[in-house]
Motif scaffolding. Sequence first.
Motif, PDB file in Angstrom:
ATOM      1  N   ILE A  87       0.881  -1.200  -0.173  1.00  0.00           N
ATOM      2  CA  ILE A  87      -0.023  -0.153   0.508  1.00  0.00           C
ATOM      3  C   ILE A  87       0.793   1.119   0.131  1.00  0.00           C
ATOM      4  N   SER A  88       1.905   1.242   0.598  1.00  0.00           N
ATOM      5  CA  SER A  88       3.008   2.100   0.975  1.00  0.00           C
ATOM      6  C   SER A  88       3.619   2.443  -0.588  1.00  0.00           C
ATOM      7  N   GLN A  92       2.674   6.408  -2.752  1.00  0.00           N
ATOM      8  CA  GLN A  92       3.567   7.414  -3.000  1.00  0.00           C
ATOM      9  C   GLN A  92       4.174   7.412  -3.864  1.00  0.00           C
ATOM     10  N   GLY A  93       3.058   6.836  -5.267  1.00  0.00           N
ATOM     11  CA  GLY A  93       3.603   7.154  -6.754  1.00  0.00           C
ATOM     12  C   GLY A  93       3.165   8.136  -7.371  1.00  0.00           C
ATOM     13  N   THR A  94       3.128   8.639  -8.394  1.00  0.00           N
ATOM     14  CA  THR A  94       2.826   9.572  -9.607  1.00  0.00           C
ATOM     15  C   THR A  94       1.742   9.320  -9.747  1.00  0.00           C
ATOM     16  N   ALA A  95       1.101   8.415 -10.226  1.00  0.00           N
ATOM     17  CA  ALA A  95       0.500   7.712 -11.771  1.00  0.00           C
ATOM     18  C   ALA A  95      -0.805   7.580 -10.731  1.00  0.00           C
ATOM     19  N   PRO A  96      -1.790   7.274 -11.436  1.00  0.00           N
ATOM     20  CA  PRO A  96      -3.175   6.075 -11.049  1.00  0.00           C
ATOM     21  C   PRO A  96      -2.362   4.795 -10.856  1.00  0.00           C
ATOM     22  N   SER A 119      -7.419   6.044   0.326  1.00  0.00           N
ATOM     23  CA  SER A 119      -7.621   7.197   0.077  1.00  0.00           C
ATOM     24  C   SER A 119      -8.393   7.663   1.828  1.00  0.00           C
ATOM     25  N   ASN A 120      -9.194   6.919   2.027  1.00  0.00           N
ATOM     26  CA  ASN A 120     -10.395   6.753   3.424  1.00  0.00           C
ATOM     27  C   ASN A 120      -9.396   6.188   4.121  1.00  0.00           C
ATOM     28  N   ALA A 159       8.642  14.362  -8.429  1.00  0.00           N
ATOM     29  CA  ALA A 159       9.538  13.276  -7.958  1.00  0.00           C
ATOM     30  C   ALA A 159       8.873  13.441  -6.462  1.00  0.00           C
ATOM     31  N   PRO A 160       9.276  12.175  -5.564  1.00  0.00           N
ATOM     32  CA  PRO A 160       8.845  12.302  -4.194  1.00  0.00           C
ATOM     33  C   PRO A 160      10.051  13.102  -2.953  1.00  0.00           C
TER      34      PRO A 160
END
Length: 442
Positions: A87-88, A92-96, A119-120, A159-160
């Motif tokens: 999940i983490s 944390q990525g940029t794309a869905p 997001s919940n 970027a992260p």
Amino acid sequence: MKRIGRSDIIGQRGMAHIESVVLSMGFMFYPTGGVEAGIDGFIELRDEATGAVGNLLLQVQGKSTERLRLQAETEESFEFPCSEADISYWMQGTAPVLFIVVLPEKGVAYWKSIKAWFSNPDKLKARKIVFDKQADIFSREAKPAILALGLSTTRGATAPSARIQEELIVNLVGVSTARTLYWAPTSFANDKTFGAALRELDSKAGSEWIVRGKAVLSFRNLDAWPWNKLCEAGAMEEFGSDEWSESDDEDRQRDFVALLNRAMSEFVRPALWHDKGSGAFFFPKPKARDKLKYAYKSLKSFVPRDVVKRYGKRRDDPSQAAYWRHSAFRHRFLRLGEHWYAEITPTYHFTREGYKPDPWAGDRLKRIKEFENNAAVMGQFVMWRYFLTHHGAADLYAEGYPFLAFALLEPLGLDVGVPDDLWKSQEANPDSPLFDWEQAEA
């Protein structure tokens, strides 16, 4: 002999099913292949009519199973558990990220948007996805929902956050005022009539006052001339300014802000002029010169800056400048907790002949805001912060302005940040000549 296990076959059947559905939507599917940490492939959105692609990507994590009964399965739904690490990684990525469960033997698949689902906070804590067997079927009919998800993604890579020590400069300066306020009855009903009478007595009288309910509230002693000519000085009362500045009464807070705004106008004089239309304070054009420089301490050293400058030529008279650009700022007083601050927003003011309103000021401001970069805004704020914290201060030759003062705030320390090179790479115009990074960092 080398062997390919049944689980490998099941996994490949799942990927084949996903690819088949994606292609039926008119999109492209690119399997990751080889070593991967939690993403099995990518969907690229494509215009089915024209064939055009725009590098809009969605990530796919597929799970294929031949289990006869899924976890917590009912006729309407089933659950799929996820590890905290997965999940983490997905979040944390940029794309869905699409999580797709494929049942090869039944020829059916179900999907969820990972970021939307987790997001919940309650769902994130449970670490499981609940699939609806009717609403979550992964088929060509899911194309509109997947298309909407892809188009909702902000364009451009992010970027992260880097684990670097960072200092955050906020566009606030601290505010302090005189400790005493004076109140006295008056026969005048409002600011306009009181101000007109005051100017007849003394055209240079300060404006640190307001009229509310036929009474004057002021930072100035109303028992002194010329105020005592317009007030009932014998009925004057003195109050601590904290009775207004620290009050939770909205009317008192509004009155205190009104006093602060009037004091600001007096504080910046004569160095700055005020444009009533925009509310901005700006450097005026010197009478005998076409430009003005202001030296201030940037983040590291003193630097000069053009704060008034002429531009272009008038079509009807080429000997005259088309307009002058003046560095300016707008402000807003606000209370955070028990303290007052001034929020400073850098901007520009435009004039004809150095003082007349420029009829195209709005268009010029719009263009310049599109042109300037992040360093330009930061540099202007640093300049105005220096001006406010040094202008009106006491020295060997003059007393300081007694009713209002501004203080430098310490930067906020952060444990994460974004490297400056990355910020600059995201600028619409990183080479804007309005202000450069070397000057901002000087």
